[in-house]
Design an enzyme around this catalytic site. Structure first.
Site, PDB file in Angstrom:
ATOM      1  N   GLU A  76       0.855  -1.184   0.000  1.00 19.67           N
ATOM      2  CA  GLU A  76       0.000   0.000   0.000  1.00 19.67           C
ATOM      3  C   GLU A  76       0.890   1.232   0.000  1.00 19.67           C
ATOM      4  O   GLU A  76       1.864   1.295   0.765  1.00 19.67           O
ATOM      5  CB  GLU A  76      -0.874   0.031   1.258  1.00 19.67           C
ATOM      6  N   HIS A 196     -10.496  -2.246   5.944  1.00 21.14           N
ATOM      7  CA  HIS A 196     -10.358  -1.166   6.925  1.00 21.14           C
ATOM      8  C   HIS A 196     -11.375  -1.310   8.045  1.00 21.14           C
ATOM      9  O   HIS A 196     -12.576  -1.313   7.806  1.00 21.14           O
ATOM     10  CB  HIS A 196     -10.475   0.242   6.303  1.00 21.14           C
ATOM     11  N   HIS A 220      -5.323  -3.998  11.866  1.00 21.42           N
ATOM     12  CA  HIS A 220      -5.342  -3.518  13.247  1.00 21.42           C
ATOM     13  C   HIS A 220      -6.027  -4.488  14.203  1.00 21.42           C
ATOM     14  O   HIS A 220      -5.493  -4.800  15.274  1.00 21.42           O
ATOM     15  CB  HIS A 220      -6.019  -2.136  13.295  1.00 21.42           C
TER      16      HIS A 220
HETATM   17  N1  PXP Z   1      -6.761  -1.751   3.317  1.00 19.83           N
HETATM   18  C1  PXP Z   1      -6.157  -0.555   3.160  1.00 19.83           C
HETATM   19  C2  PXP Z   1      -6.050   0.008   1.786  1.00 19.83           C
HETATM   20  C3  PXP Z   1      -5.598   0.141   4.268  1.00 19.83           C
HETATM   21  O1  PXP Z   1      -5.012   1.333   4.080  1.00 19.83           O
HETATM   22  C4  PXP Z   1      -5.672  -0.462   5.539  1.00 19.83           C
HETATM   23  C5  PXP Z   1      -5.052   0.226   6.719  1.00 19.83           C
HETATM   24  O2  PXP Z   1      -3.686   0.328   6.531  1.00 19.83           O
HETATM   25  C6  PXP Z   1      -6.289  -1.711   5.641  1.00 19.83           C
HETATM   26  C7  PXP Z   1      -6.840  -2.323   4.533  1.00 19.83           C
HETATM   27  C8  PXP Z   1      -6.379  -2.439   6.955  1.00 19.83           C
HETATM   28  O3  PXP Z   1      -7.151  -1.702   7.839  1.00 19.83           O
HETATM   29  P1  PXP Z   1      -7.205  -2.158   9.372  1.00 19.83           P
HETATM   30  O4  PXP Z   1      -5.819  -2.031   9.899  1.00 19.83           O
HETATM   31  O5  PXP Z   1      -8.172  -1.207   9.978  1.00 19.83           O
HETATM   32  O6  PXP Z   1      -7.683  -3.582   9.385  1.00 19.83           O
END
Ligand code: PXP
Length: 250
Positions: A76, A196, A220
């Protein structure tokens, strides 16, 4: 649309803990190795401009690990010249373009590809030309999906943060937005991912409600849960939740 939904494990927050002391422990590469052994289908890592968690050497080691394991690395990154050069050098399996503000605690919304088409287009082209699958992290909105398609991205990842953080009626309305956007994206030939803020319950609900989704990227919650149950158990339980979501579809 009965493909098995893949779980991409984001190991950024292992690096957050490591960096809190400026040392080498805990090592996100070791976490990635464990995650793959525990059943993760791929590893996701966000190299932020301020390097607050994942660092350049981490990306190097994660690239090597994933190549050896034959598993996909999903990098990412923000749409900047510096990140583009890094991604072109490593040519990971996938690159997910995300918005980035230095002051934000986490990625706060989707990348506004409808507004930023001119900036995003050459980046999508170069990354695709180098062999990476380009994913655009967007809000579940028609204008964003159509712009992603026009840009020639292979994948859209829908931001599920809003769905995960609002309550009841608002969550139902947000799920409807996600469903409509996923259906449109799939109809246009885009592969659909989501991520996310997901936990066991919301991951299952997203998989159940949106048959177009073929990959979730989760960080997370899994790393937090690993404190209590261990990383392997957290990943196995998440994989079970996803399988439940698949069964709920029928
Ligand atoms: N997908 C993307 C594009 C993200 O930017 C993130 C956070 O870095 C995630 C997934 C994962 O999110 P979370 O850490 O809240 O599970």
């Amino acid at each position: 649309m009965s493909a098995r939904v893949r779980l991409g494990v984001n190991i950024d927050h292992v690096a957050t803990v490591r960096n809190a002391r400026g040392g080498i422990h805990p090592d996100p590469v070791r976490a990635a190795e464990m995650a793959l052994k525990a059943g993760a289908d791929g590893i996701t890592a966000h190299l932020r401009e301020d390097r607050r968690h994942i660092t350049d050497p981490d990306i190097e080691h994660l690239t090597a690990l994933c190549r050896t394991a034959g598993k996909p690395l999903n990098l990412e990154m923000a749409v900047t010249d510096e990140m583009l050069a890094i991604a072109l050098r490593h040519a990971p399996h996938a690159v997910c373009l995300v918005p980035e503000r230095r002051e934000e605690i986490t990625t706060e919304g989707g990348l506004d590809v409808a507004r930023l088409q001119g900036r995003v287009a050459p980046v999508v082209q170069q990354l695709s030309g180098a062999g990476s699958r380009v994913s655009l992290f967007i809000e579940p909105a028609e204008s964003q999906v159509r712009a992603a398609h026009a840009l020639g991205a292979a994948v859209v990842e829908f931001h599920t943060g809003r769905y995960c953080h609002v309550q009841r009626d608002e969550a139902l309305a947000e799920m409807e937005r996600l469903k409509a956007a996923a259906s449109l994206a799939h109809g246009l030939g885009l592969e659909v991912h989501a991520g996310h803020g997901l936990d066991y319950g919301s991951a299952r609900a997203v998989v159940a409600a949106i048959p177009e989704v073929v990959e979730l990227n989760i960080g997370h919650f899994l790393i937090g849960e690993a404190i209590f149950t261990g990383l392997e158990s957290a990943i196995a339980t998440m994989a079970d939740a996803i399988r439940q979501g698949e069964r709920d579809r029928t």
